[in-house]
Design an enzyme around this catalytic site. Structure first.
Site, PDB file in Angstrom:
ATOM      1  N   HIS A  33       0.832  -1.209   0.000  1.00 57.62           N
ATOM      2  CA  HIS A  33       0.000   0.000   0.000  1.00 57.62           C
ATOM      3  C   HIS A  33       0.862   1.252   0.000  1.00 57.62           C
ATOM      4  O   HIS A  33       1.999   1.242   0.481  1.00 57.62           O
ATOM      5  CB  HIS A  33      -0.981   0.010   1.177  1.00 57.62           C
ATOM      6  CG  HIS A  33      -0.365  -0.097   2.535  1.00 57.62           C
ATOM      7  ND1 HIS A  33      -0.022   1.005   3.294  1.00 57.62           N
ATOM      8  CD2 HIS A  33      -0.046  -1.171   3.298  1.00 57.62           C
ATOM      9  CE1 HIS A  33       0.472   0.606   4.460  1.00 57.62           C
ATOM     10  NE2 HIS A  33       0.475  -0.706   4.489  1.00 57.62           N
ATOM     11  N   ASP A  68      -0.186   4.349   1.268  1.00 55.84           N
ATOM     12  CA  ASP A  68      -0.489   5.323   2.314  1.00 55.84           C
ATOM     13  C   ASP A  68       0.184   4.962   3.629  1.00 55.84           C
ATOM     14  O   ASP A  68       0.573   3.814   3.862  1.00 55.84           O
ATOM     15  CB  ASP A  68      -1.995   5.465   2.512  1.00 55.84           C
ATOM     16  CG  ASP A  68      -2.693   4.154   2.878  1.00 55.84           C
ATOM     17  OD1 ASP A  68      -2.189   3.079   2.493  1.00 55.84           O
ATOM     18  OD2 ASP A  68      -3.742   4.205   3.546  1.00 55.84           O
ATOM     19  N   ASP A 104       6.208   0.427   7.992  1.00 58.25           N
ATOM     20  CA  ASP A 104       4.854   0.122   7.515  1.00 58.25           C
ATOM     21  C   ASP A 104       4.440   1.105   6.437  1.00 58.25           C
ATOM     22  O   ASP A 104       3.808   2.128   6.720  1.00 58.25           O
ATOM     23  CB  ASP A 104       3.886   0.184   8.693  1.00 58.25           C
ATOM     24  CG  ASP A 104       2.466  -0.216   8.342  1.00 58.25           C
ATOM     25  OD1 ASP A 104       2.271  -0.829   7.283  1.00 58.25           O
ATOM     26  OD2 ASP A 104       1.551   0.092   9.124  1.00 58.25           O
ATOM     27  N   GLU A 161      -5.224   1.776   2.411  1.00 55.89           N
ATOM     28  CA  GLU A 161      -5.172   0.574   3.253  1.00 55.89           C
ATOM     29  C   GLU A 161      -5.336   0.923   4.716  1.00 55.89           C
ATOM     30  O   GLU A 161      -5.911   0.148   5.497  1.00 55.89           O
ATOM     31  CB  GLU A 161      -3.847  -0.161   3.018  1.00 55.89           C
ATOM     32  CG  GLU A 161      -3.786  -1.563   3.629  1.00 55.89           C
ATOM     33  CD  GLU A 161      -3.251  -1.595   5.051  1.00 55.89           C
ATOM     34  OE1 GLU A 161      -3.311  -2.670   5.676  1.00 55.89           O
ATOM     35  OE2 GLU A 161      -2.775  -0.543   5.546  1.00 55.89           O
ATOM     36  N   GLU A 162      -4.841   2.100   5.115  1.00 54.29           N
ATOM     37  CA  GLU A 162      -4.848   2.468   6.531  1.00 54.29           C
ATOM     38  C   GLU A 162      -6.203   2.983   7.021  1.00 54.29           C
ATOM     39  O   GLU A 162      -6.384   3.183   8.215  1.00 54.29           O
ATOM     40  CB  GLU A 162      -3.780   3.544   6.799  1.00 54.29           C
ATOM     41  CG  GLU A 162      -2.341   3.105   6.530  1.00 54.29           C
ATOM     42  CD  GLU A 162      -1.817   2.127   7.567  1.00 54.29           C
ATOM     43  OE1 GLU A 162      -2.610   1.698   8.429  1.00 54.29           O
ATOM     44  OE2 GLU A 162      -0.634   1.786   7.513  1.00 54.29           O
ATOM     45  N   GLU A 220       4.087  -6.511   4.314  1.00 54.26           N
ATOM     46  CA  GLU A 220       3.767  -5.800   5.551  1.00 54.26           C
ATOM     47  C   GLU A 220       4.834  -6.165   6.584  1.00 54.26           C
ATOM     48  O   GLU A 220       5.512  -7.202   6.447  1.00 54.26           O
ATOM     49  CB  GLU A 220       2.384  -6.201   6.083  1.00 54.26           C
ATOM     50  CG  GLU A 220       1.205  -5.710   5.261  1.00 54.26           C
ATOM     51  CD  GLU A 220       0.836  -4.258   5.559  1.00 54.26           C
ATOM     52  OE1 GLU A 220       1.543  -3.600   6.344  1.00 54.26           O
ATOM     53  OE2 GLU A 220      -0.174  -3.792   4.993  1.00 54.26           O
TER      54      GLU A 220
END
Length: 386
Positions: free
Chosen positions: A75, A77, A106, A138-139, A164
């Site tokens: 991801h 973001d 992350d 994603e967050e 991740e």
């Protein structure tokens, strides 16, 4: 065939950290621009798929051979930096052998490692395709993955690697997540005579106590890899003044889901438990909304992708570890719902670094991740002898 360049991994990770990309407020665009530039420079086929205005998923592909191939998901973001940093949250500086900055663990460090590793794959007509999907949001609400999986098929992908922070431990099971919003509406009155009103905060105290009891009940039935499902009340808001009976109260709560658990069933049980509290008898109206849900997943320990990841870790000189579970949630649950087996693997620690002030990741771990990914990617279409 090229090999992983450690300096290149670090330099790309620094660029990605410095591109920021906080969500909220939906600002992944600069990160996606860096990714698109870097992937095109390496000769990858790049597609930008707009999910919302100014928010595009990036799909990069290597290998022009017939499928099915490997899918990589990450991801673009990061969560906002928040307070408590000892320096610039987006410095991207390397100090004491660690890359510092929001997203370093992350998951921009792992993303840089994956892109560097993809550069070692021969982009030929014989190479089965390897697709990298870097998704927005994603967050928060998962807009990127929800859009992406609409066209996802197990016919196109043998397996999925989710990048991740797992401390380079292979994760084959992860919890899902659901956000619920519960609102109680009562009647305002002067607090000198509270019986004239209907106090929503008093009613919500009963709701919160019930959620806590439910959380304790869930602890008795843990998943062997992921632990138990959990509840956590995250926010409480209500009332208008100390001298006024509160006519309104709202909470938001996080419910972690076990693999195979359906968020809609959780919502039904919420409504059932609230009904048992007889809030209507206290003169309170109840509204329940589910504002976000993402499924968990569990991959069979004997699935080929699990063995392939273990072999790649060994080839990279990483310490071997048994496949494990994750208490966090990620986009992998959506991919697994499409019938594609998933393993989560990446540098950095979700428990010790992600979403915290002074986030960082060890440079040595980034480089090991890149070598691991390279070994895994080069095995696509070239299985090890039995």
């Amino acid at each position: 065939m090229t090999s992983v360049d450690a300096d290149e991994v670090v330099a790309l990770a620094q660029r990605l950290v410095r591109a920021r990309g906080q969500n909220p407020p939906d600002s992944e665009a600069a990160t996606v621009a860096v990714l698109a530039e870097e992937c095109r420079r390496r000769g990858f086929e790049v597609t930008l798929d707009e999910v919302a205005p100014g928010r595009a998923n990036l799909i990069a592909r290597v290998g022009r051979g017939p499928g099915p191939g490997l899918l990589i998901v990450s991801h673009s973001d990061v969560v906002p930096p928040g307070e408590g940093w000892s320096g610039d949250p987006f410095s991207g500086d390397v100090r004491d052998g660690r890359l510092h900055g929001r997203g370093s663990a992350d998951t921009k460090g792992g993303l840089a490692a994956a892109i560097a590793a993809l550069s070692t794959v021969e982009n030929t007509a014989d190479q089965p395709p390897i697709s990298l999907a870097v998704l927005v949001d994603e967050e928060e609400l998962g807009l990127g993955i929800r859009h992406f999986v609409r066209g996802l098929s197990a016919d196109d992908h043998t397996a999925c690697l989710v990048v991740e922070p797992t401390s380079l431990q292979p994760v084959i099971a992860a919890r899902g997540d659901a956000y619920l919003e519960i609102t109680l509406t009562g009647r305002a009155a002067h607090s000198g005579n509270p019986a004239d009103g209907r106090n929503a905060i008093h009613g919500m105290a009963r709701v919160i106590a019930e959620i806590e009891r439910w959380h304790d009940e869930l602890a008795a039935s843990p998943h062997p890899l992921c632990g138990p499902a959990t509840w956590s009340v995250g926010t409480v808001e209500g009332g208008q003044a100390t001298s006024t009976v509160a006519a309104h109260c709202r909470i938001t709560a996080d419910r972690r889901l076990l693999p195979g658990e359906d968020a809609s069933d959780v919502r039904k049980e919420v409504e059932s438990r609230l009904a048992a509290l007889d809030l209507a008898g206290r003169g309170l109206a109840v509204e329940v909304r589910m504002t976000m849900d993402m499924p968990g997943f569990e991959t069979a320990v004997d699935d080929p992708i699990v063995d392939n990841v273990a072999a790649a870790l060994t080839a990279a000189g990483a310490s071997s570890a048994a496949p494990t579970g994750w208490t966090a949630a990620c986009d992998g649950g959506f991919v697994a719902s499409a019938g594609i087996p998933v393993v989560v693997l990446g540098p950095g620690s979700v428990a010790e670094q992600a979403h915290r002030p002074d986030e960082s990741v060890a440079v040595a771990e980034l480089v090991t991740a890149a070598h691991t990914y390279a070994a895994l990617f080069r095995s696509v279409g070239h299985p090890s002898p039995a």
